[in-house]
Each structure stands twice: as structure tokens, then as C-alpha cells.
Design a protein around this motif. Structure first.
Motif, PDB file in Angstrom:
ATOM      1  N   VAL A  26      -7.629  -8.277  29.944  1.00 49.40           N
ATOM      2  CA  VAL A  26      -7.993  -9.469  30.708  1.00 49.40           C
ATOM      3  C   VAL A  26      -7.069  -9.751  31.893  1.00 49.40           C
ATOM      4  O   VAL A  26      -7.259 -10.755  32.577  1.00 49.40           O
ATOM      5  N   VAL A  27      -6.085  -8.899  32.136  1.00 49.27           N
ATOM      6  CA  VAL A  27      -5.222  -9.118  33.298  1.00 49.27           C
ATOM      7  C   VAL A  27      -6.029  -8.888  34.566  1.00 49.27           C
ATOM      8  O   VAL A  27      -6.998  -8.118  34.565  1.00 49.27           O
ATOM      9  N   PRO A  28      -5.653  -9.562  35.666  1.00 54.39           N
ATOM     10  CA  PRO A  28      -6.346  -9.311  36.927  1.00 54.39           C
ATOM     11  C   PRO A  28      -6.281  -7.820  37.273  1.00 54.39           C
ATOM     12  O   PRO A  28      -5.248  -7.175  37.095  1.00 54.39           O
ATOM     13  N   ASP A  29      -7.393  -7.295  37.744  1.00 54.14           N
ATOM     14  CA  ASP A  29      -7.522  -5.890  38.128  1.00 54.14           C
ATOM     15  C   ASP A  29      -7.167  -4.974  36.956  1.00 54.14           C
ATOM     16  O   ASP A  29      -6.456  -3.978  37.091  1.00 54.14           O
ATOM     17  N   HIS A  30      -7.678  -5.357  35.769  1.00 51.93           N
ATOM     18  CA  HIS A  30      -7.308  -4.644  34.544  1.00 51.93           C
ATOM     19  C   HIS A  30      -7.618  -3.154  34.579  1.00 51.93           C
ATOM     20  O   HIS A  30      -6.890  -2.369  33.986  1.00 51.93           O
ATOM     21  N   ALA A  31      -8.657  -2.756  35.284  1.00 45.43           N
ATOM     22  CA  ALA A  31      -8.986  -1.326  35.336  1.00 45.43           C
ATOM     23  C   ALA A  31      -7.869  -0.540  36.018  1.00 45.43           C
ATOM     24  O   ALA A  31      -7.447   0.515  35.530  1.00 45.43           O
ATOM     25  N   ALA A  32      -7.361  -1.062  37.122  1.00 45.70           N
ATOM     26  CA  ALA A  32      -6.281  -0.377  37.841  1.00 45.70           C
ATOM     27  C   ALA A  32      -4.978  -0.425  37.047  1.00 45.70           C
ATOM     28  O   ALA A  32      -4.236   0.566  36.999  1.00 45.70           O
ATOM     29  N   VAL A  33      -4.689  -1.559  36.420  1.00 51.18           N
ATOM     30  CA  VAL A  33      -3.477  -1.693  35.611  1.00 51.18           C
ATOM     31  C   VAL A  33      -3.525  -0.709  34.441  1.00 51.18           C
ATOM     32  O   VAL A  33      -2.553  -0.016  34.156  1.00 51.18           O
ATOM     33  N   THR A  34      -4.669  -0.635  33.780  1.00 54.73           N
ATOM     34  CA  THR A  34      -4.832   0.282  32.655  1.00 54.73           C
ATOM     35  C   THR A  34      -4.713   1.729  33.115  1.00 54.73           C
ATOM     36  O   THR A  34      -4.086   2.553  32.444  1.00 54.73           O
ATOM     37  N   ASP A  35      -5.295   2.043  34.255  1.00 47.70           N
ATOM     38  CA  ASP A  35      -5.220   3.411  34.786  1.00 47.70           C
ATOM     39  C   ASP A  35      -3.778   3.800  35.086  1.00 47.70           C
ATOM     40  O   ASP A  35      -3.343   4.912  34.746  1.00 47.70           O
ATOM     41  N   ARG A  36      -3.013   2.890  35.703  1.00 45.01           N
ATOM     42  CA  ARG A  36      -1.599   3.190  35.991  1.00 45.01           C
ATOM     43  C   ARG A  36      -0.799   3.365  34.700  1.00 45.01           C
ATOM     44  O   ARG A  36       0.043   4.255  34.590  1.00 45.01           O
ATOM     45  N   ALA A  37      -1.077   2.525  33.712  1.00 46.50           N
ATOM     46  CA  ALA A  37      -0.386   2.644  32.426  1.00 46.50           C
ATOM     47  C   ALA A  37      -0.727   3.974  31.756  1.00 46.50           C
ATOM     48  O   ALA A  37       0.157   4.657  31.225  1.00 46.50           O
ATOM     49  N   ALA A  68       6.215  -5.844  28.148  1.00 43.61           N
ATOM     50  CA  ALA A  68       6.980  -7.098  28.149  1.00 43.61           C
ATOM     51  C   ALA A  68       6.229  -8.189  28.914  1.00 43.61           C
ATOM     52  O   ALA A  68       6.181  -9.344  28.470  1.00 43.61           O
ATOM     53  N   ARG A  69       5.636  -7.844  30.057  1.00 45.92           N
ATOM     54  CA  ARG A  69       4.868  -8.834  30.828  1.00 45.92           C
ATOM     55  C   ARG A  69       3.650  -9.312  30.039  1.00 45.92           C
ATOM     56  O   ARG A  69       3.340 -10.503  30.028  1.00 45.92           O
ATOM     57  N   LEU A  70       2.965  -8.389  29.383  1.00 43.87           N
ATOM     58  CA  LEU A  70       1.795  -8.769  28.595  1.00 43.87           C
ATOM     59  C   LEU A  70       2.186  -9.640  27.408  1.00 43.87           C
ATOM     60  O   LEU A  70       1.477 -10.590  27.068  1.00 43.87           O
ATOM     61  N   GLN A  71       3.309  -9.337  26.789  1.00 40.65           N
ATOM     62  CA  GLN A  71       3.797 -10.175  25.680  1.00 40.65           C
ATOM     63  C   GLN A  71       4.157 -11.562  26.175  1.00 40.65           C
ATOM     64  O   GLN A  71       3.899 -12.560  25.497  1.00 40.65           O
ATOM     65  N   HIS A  72       4.740 -11.643  27.352  1.00 38.47           N
ATOM     66  CA  HIS A  72       5.119 -12.939  27.926  1.00 38.47           C
ATOM     67  C   HIS A  72       3.867 -13.783  28.198  1.00 38.47           C
ATOM     68  O   HIS A  72       3.841 -14.972  27.898  1.00 38.47           O
ATOM     69  N   VAL A  73       2.848 -13.156  28.760  1.00 40.92           N
ATOM     70  CA  VAL A  73       1.604 -13.866  29.072  1.00 40.92           C
ATOM     71  C   VAL A  73       0.954 -14.390  27.791  1.00 40.92           C
ATOM     72  O   VAL A  73       0.418 -15.496  27.764  1.00 40.92           O
TER      73      VAL A  73
END
Length: 89
Positions: free
Chosen positions: A32-43, A80-85
Motif C-alpha cells: 500500500v505504499v505510494p508507487d508500490h510497484a516500483a518500490v517492490t521492484d527495487r526491493a 524499517a520504514r515500513l515498520q515505522h509506518v
């Protein structure tokens, strides 16, 4: 390495990323993060480029739930960012 071996290796590393996100409880936040497709692809690309897949697989076998990823995890900052959110930290 044959092309098929490469594809199997890429798929296995991507599966490790999914297992890591679930073990750390951030798999839903990643979707559900903004631009999740790109974030997931980079991860996934960071996971694919990691040389610790055997260690990671063993760590995941021993840690079905965890608070922090192993030190070598290339997605530690993202996790860590996802846990914080999600309020877990």
C-alpha cells in the motif's frame, strides 16, 4: 549457468524477499505504499543482487516472525520504514 538456472535463481531470490517481508510483518504495508510497484521492484532487485541467499533461507527457516532482518539484508532500510509506518517501531 544455463538460462533456466538463472530464471530459477531469480525466482528463488524473489521468493526469499516475500518470506522476509512476511516474517517481519511488513508484507501488507509494502502493498500500500505510494508507487508500490516500483518500490517492490527495487526491493526485489536488491534481493536478486544479494549474495546471501543460502544464509537468508536458513535465517528465514529459523525466524518465522522477527523484529529485525539479518544484518546483511539489503532491504533493511525499507523494512524499517515500513515498520515505522505500521506503528511497529
Amino acid at each position: 549457468m544455463t538460462f533456466l538456472d538463472y530464471l530459477i535463481s531469480v525466482d528463488a531470490r524473489t521468493a526469499l524477499m516475500g518470506r522476509m517481508m512476511r516474517a517481519l510483518g511488513v508484507d501488507r504495508q509494502l502493498k500500500v505504499v505510494p508507487d508500490h510497484a516500483a518500490v517492490t521492484d527495487r526491493a526485489a532487485n536488491r534481493c536478486r543482487a544479494c549474495g546471501h541467499q543460502d544464509e537468508c533461507s536458513t535465517w528465514l527457516d529459523d525466524h518465522h516472525q522477527a523484529d529485525e532482518p539479518p544484518a546483511y539484508c539489503r532491504n533493511s532500510d525499507l523494512i524499517a520504514r515500513l515498520q515505522h509506518v505500521s506503528g511497529d517501531r
